[in-house]
Scaffold this active site. Structure first.
Site, short mmCIF file in Angstrom:
data_model
loop_
_atom_site.label_atom_id
_atom_site.label_comp_id
_atom_site.label_asym_id
_atom_site.label_seq_id
_atom_site.Cartn_x
_atom_site.Cartn_y
_atom_site.Cartn_z
CG HIS A 166 30.10 39.24 48.66
ND1 HIS A 166 28.86 39.43 48.12
CD2 HIS A 166 30.48 40.43 49.19
CE1 HIS A 166 28.49 40.70 48.28
NE2 HIS A 166 29.46 41.33 48.93
CB CYS A 241 52.09 22.86 81.81
SG CYS A 241 51.42 21.38 82.48
#
Ligand code: CIR
Length: 251
Positions: A166, A241
Site C-alpha cells: 500500500h 486572468c
C-alpha cells in the site's frame, strides 16, 4: 471541516486463529498467534489508556483471516465514512462489521457500489487538507474517483505505489503538516511525485519581473512554471486572468 488528528474513537478487531495459515502475505513467514494477540492488546491499551480514545472492539471472524487489518475497510473523515471495496476478493466481507460499527457511531455512510472499483484504506493518506490515494495492487483509479466524490470538500491526488502493498506501507502522517516517508528508492520516487503534485506555481518570467522570480526561486519544494504574459499585461491582464481553474471531483 475535518483536520488531521483530534481523534475521539478507534475501531479495532480481534485476530482470528485462521490468520496464522490463511492471511494474505507476499512471502511466507510463520506467525506466533499468542504473540500477535499480546501485541494487539498492548496496541489497544495504548489507544485507550494513553490516548483516551473510546475503542470499539469488533469480534474476530475465523472466515476472514485478514479481518484484524480494519484500516482497509473504511476511510473516515469528519462525519463521513466511506466503506471501501477492498482489492483482495477474500477481504470484501470484512466491510460488513465495519459498516455496522460506523453506523452505530452515527456517521454518514457512503458505499462503493461500483464493482469495477477497488480501494484499500491502506492506500489513503489524509493530510488534513487533501487526500493522496496510492494506485497499487489493491486500489485502482475508479476507487480513487469514488473517494473524491465521497469527500468533495478536499482535493484528491493519486500517486503510484511502486513497491510493497500500500501507499502507507512506506509513508504516514507524523503530525500536522508532517509526512514521514521511507528512504527506499521506490518510496522516494513516490515522494518526488507527491511534492510535484502538491506544489506548482505558474509565474511571470524573470525577464518581465526579475525581483519576483528571484523570490519564487527560493521555494525549493515548488515546481515552477515561468509563463510569458507581457502582451496581455499591455491591456491590464495579469497571469491569472487567462484561465478559470476548476477542481472537479468524481466523474
Ligand atoms: C493483506 O495482504 O491484505 C493483509 N495481509 C495485510 C493488510 C495490511 N493493511 C494495512 O496495513 N492497511
Amino acid at each position: 471541516m475535518a483536520s488531521f488528528g483530534n481523534f475521539t474513537h478507534a475501531i479495532v478487531r480481534g485476530i482470528p486463529a485462521s490468520l496464522v495459515r490463511e492471511a494474505l502475505r507476499s512471502s511466507f513467514c510463520e506467525v506466533d498467534l499468542a504473540a500477535a494477540q499480546h501485541q494487539l492488546q498492548l496496541h489497544i491499551g495504548t489507544l485507550k489508556d494513553e490516548l483516551g480514545l473510546q475503542v470499539v472492539e469488533l469480534l474476530a471472524d475465523e472466515s476472514l483471516p485478514d479481518c484484524v487489518f480494519v484500516e482497509d475497510c473504511a476511510v473516515v473523515c469528519g462525519d463521513t465514512a466511506l466503506i471501501t471495496r477492498p482489492g483482495a476478493p477474500s477481504r470484501r466481507k470484512e466491510t460488513e462489521a465495519m459498516k455496522s460499527a460506523l453506523q452505530e457511531l452515527n456517521l454518514n455512510i457512503v458505499e462503493m457500489e461500483d464493482d469495477t472499483a477497488t480501494l484499500d484504506g491502506g492506500d489513503v493518506l489524509f493530510t488534513g487538507r487533501e487526500f493522496f490515494v496510492g494506485l497499487s495492487k489493491r486500489t485502482n483509479q475508479r476507487g480513487a474517483e469514488i473517494l473524491a466524490w465521497a469527500f468533495k470538500d478536499f482535493p484528491v491526488s493519486t500517486l503510484p505505489v511502486f513497491e510493497g502493498l500500500h501507499l502507507k506501507s512506506f509513508c504516514s502522517m507524523a503530525g500536522p503538516d508532517l509526512i514521514a516517508f521511507g528512504s527506499s528508492e521506490p518510496a522516494q520516487k513516490t515522494l518526488k511525485i507527491l511534492q510535484q503534485s502538491g506544489q506548482v506555481l505558474l509565474h511571470c518570467t524573470p525577464e518581465e519581473y526579475p525581483n519576483s522570480a528571484k523570490v519564487f526561486e527560493t521555494l525549493k519544494d515548488h515546481l515552477l512554471f515561468p509563463v510569458s504574459n507581457s502582451e496581455m499585461s499591455k491591456v491590464d491582464g495579469g497571469l491569472s486572468c487567462c484561465s478559470v481553474l476548476i477542481s472537479k471531483t468524481g466523474s
